[in-house]
Design an enzyme around this catalytic site. Structure first.
Site, short mmCIF file in Angstrom:
data_model
loop_
_atom_site.label_atom_id
_atom_site.label_comp_id
_atom_site.label_asym_id
_atom_site.label_seq_id
_atom_site.Cartn_x
_atom_site.Cartn_y
_atom_site.Cartn_z
N HIS A 13 10.70 -3.78 3.25
CA HIS A 13 11.14 -2.35 3.17
C HIS A 13 11.53 -1.76 4.35
CE1 HIS A 13 6.80 -2.06 4.46
NE2 HIS A 13 6.93 -0.73 4.39
N HIS A 16 -0.95 4.59 9.76
CA HIS A 16 0.41 5.49 9.69
C HIS A 16 0.47 6.84 10.52
CE1 HIS A 16 0.08 2.87 6.19
NE2 HIS A 16 1.33 2.41 6.36
N HIS A 44 0.88 -1.25 0.10
CA HIS A 44 -0.06 -0.07 0.03
C HIS A 44 0.71 1.28 0.15
CE1 HIS A 44 -0.27 -0.93 4.67
NE2 HIS A 44 0.80 0.05 4.31
N GLU A 93 4.81 -5.28 8.49
CA GLU A 93 3.44 -5.14 8.04
C GLU A 93 2.98 -6.45 7.35
OE1 GLU A 93 3.83 -0.57 6.64
OE2 GLU A 93 3.66 -1.83 5.06
#
Lengths: 280, 129
Positions: A193, A59, A12, A240
């Site tokens: 990431h 976030h 996302h 995540e």
């Protein structure tokens, strides 16, 4: 009876949303990424799910450090796209499915997962980017959405095993809802990431691909992956991927993999995408 | 008994755990305030004055003024909160990531396009590259 018929895994990354919003999806940088979603866009137009149970993380948008719920279910009628510091994305208001959401909340809490119930919440790119990837730029989203936020920002985040088992509880909950609804569950975020510190930019393609390889048939192995492995092997934000395990847990034992796509990079991130059909 | 922190030996990485979240509470809440346009304007008009309204340490304030993101991480900042600062500056995640690695934005972007930073040699502090 409501049924969870299929699951989607998808990254996302906020810049993907920016590329869609600014009409940049055909550029050399972005085209290979978006091509990998063509299958799913056609498929979902035929499947026509009524509700997406959308597992994502906030976030630092709706939840600051004032309150950090580990699992939060959105039970509101609507959810507005959030202003994340540079204006809200130009996407439609997200329409909720409060009947089913409240039903799932009650059922899942009674199965010993203590959810936080949220009746007012803006949704950030974690939720709206996957919708844009699957549905493009409609005037109105053609589906109702239950936002389900998992804390993966403040450590410790829930374990992969906890997320996987939560998925199973969500499946039980949906199947005990009286209305005849076609429900999909999406797990979003990842893959490898790291956005912070001198190690930023870490990507582990081999690890990501092994994760995708095992998602359909060996989810138990994935549920056993410890936090430290995610951090060390996939970067601090690779954690995540526990949200994909909520999705997998909710699909039942047997699934068929319909589609897969993997692309590096989108900005700082390895993008993974998978479509799984529930067979049980 | 102390909590187990097996992530302390991962190089170039700060895990935002309970200690960091406590240390960085006001720094991160300052960042959240920048999600409102009127606060962004007030911050830009006089950064030091705006920062003085928050009960942060002087080190935290100075790190914000210097846009020293690695220092902010060490002082309890979390990257998704700190993102509100560089977004207010009109900068991207990739800009901030490059800055934290000490690379130029161009070199960093080239690294990402060619597959990103390999985990090899980057798993443990002191590991041979």
């Amino acid at each position: 009876m409501a049924r969870i018929t299929a699951g989607i895994g998808a990254s996302h990354v906020p810049l993907i949303g920016r590329a869609i919003d600014t009409g940049d999806t055909l550029s050399d940088y972005w085209k290979p990424l978006f091509d990998g979603f063509n299958f799913t866009r056609k498929w979902i137009a035929e499947e026509k799910p009524d509700v997406i149970f959308l597992v994502y993380n906030d976030h630092a948008t709706a939840f600051s450090l004032d309150m950090v719920p580990t699992f939060a279910i959105g039970c509101a009628e609507t959810f507005e796209p959030a202003d994340e510091g540079f204006g809200a994305r130009p996407v439609p208001t997200v329409e909720g499915a409060p009947d089913l959401a409240w039903h799932v909340a009650q059922s899942v809490i009674q199965q010993d997962f203590d959810l936080t119930i949220v009746n007012k919440m803006d949704v950030d790119h974690g939720l709206t980017v996957p919708l844009s990837l699957m549905y493009g730029q409609p005037k109105k989203w053609p589906v109702k959405v239950i936002p389900f936020a998992v804390n993966v920002v403040v450590y410790p985040t829930p374990s992969g095993r906890r997320c996987y088992n939560l998925g199973k509880a969500i499946r039980n909950a949906v199947e005990s809802f009286d209305k005849d609804l076609n429900v999909q569950i999406w797990g979003t975020g990842g893959m490898s990431h790291q956005l912070q510190g001198p190690r930023a930019g870490l990507i582990n393609q081999e690890w990501d691909k092994r994760f995708l390889d095992r998602l359909a048939d060996k989810p138990e192995e994935l549920a056993d992956i410890a936090h430290i492995e995610y951090i060390r092997e996939t970067g601090s934000e690779g954690i995540e991927m526990v949200m994909w395990l909520v999705m997998r847990g909710a699909l039942g034992d047997k699934v068929t993999e319909l589609h897969r796509h993997y692309h590096v990079p989108a900005s700082n991130t390895a993008v993974g995408h998978i479509v799984l059909e529930s067979q049980s | 008994m102390a909590l187990e922190k097996p992530y302390k030996d991962v190089p170039g990485t700060t895990i935002f755990d309970s200690d960091m979240a406590r240390k960085g509470y006001h720094l991160n809440q300052f960042c959240m305030s920048l999600m409102k346009a009127e606060n962004r304007e007030r911050f830009k008009a006089d950064e030091r004055a705006y920062l003085s309204e928050w009960p942060m340490s002087e080190d935290q304030r100075q790190a914000v003024l210097d846009r020293n993101y690695n220092a902010m991480l060490a002082l309890g900042g979390n990257i998704y909160f700190l993102a509100k600062i560089f977004s207010s500056d009109g900068k991207s995640f990739q800009y901030a990531a490059a800055l934290m690695t000490g690379m130029s934005e161009e070199d960093y972007k080239a690294m990402m396009v060619s597959g990103g930073r390999s985990p090899d040699g980057n798993r443990y502090i002191g590991e041979n590259k």
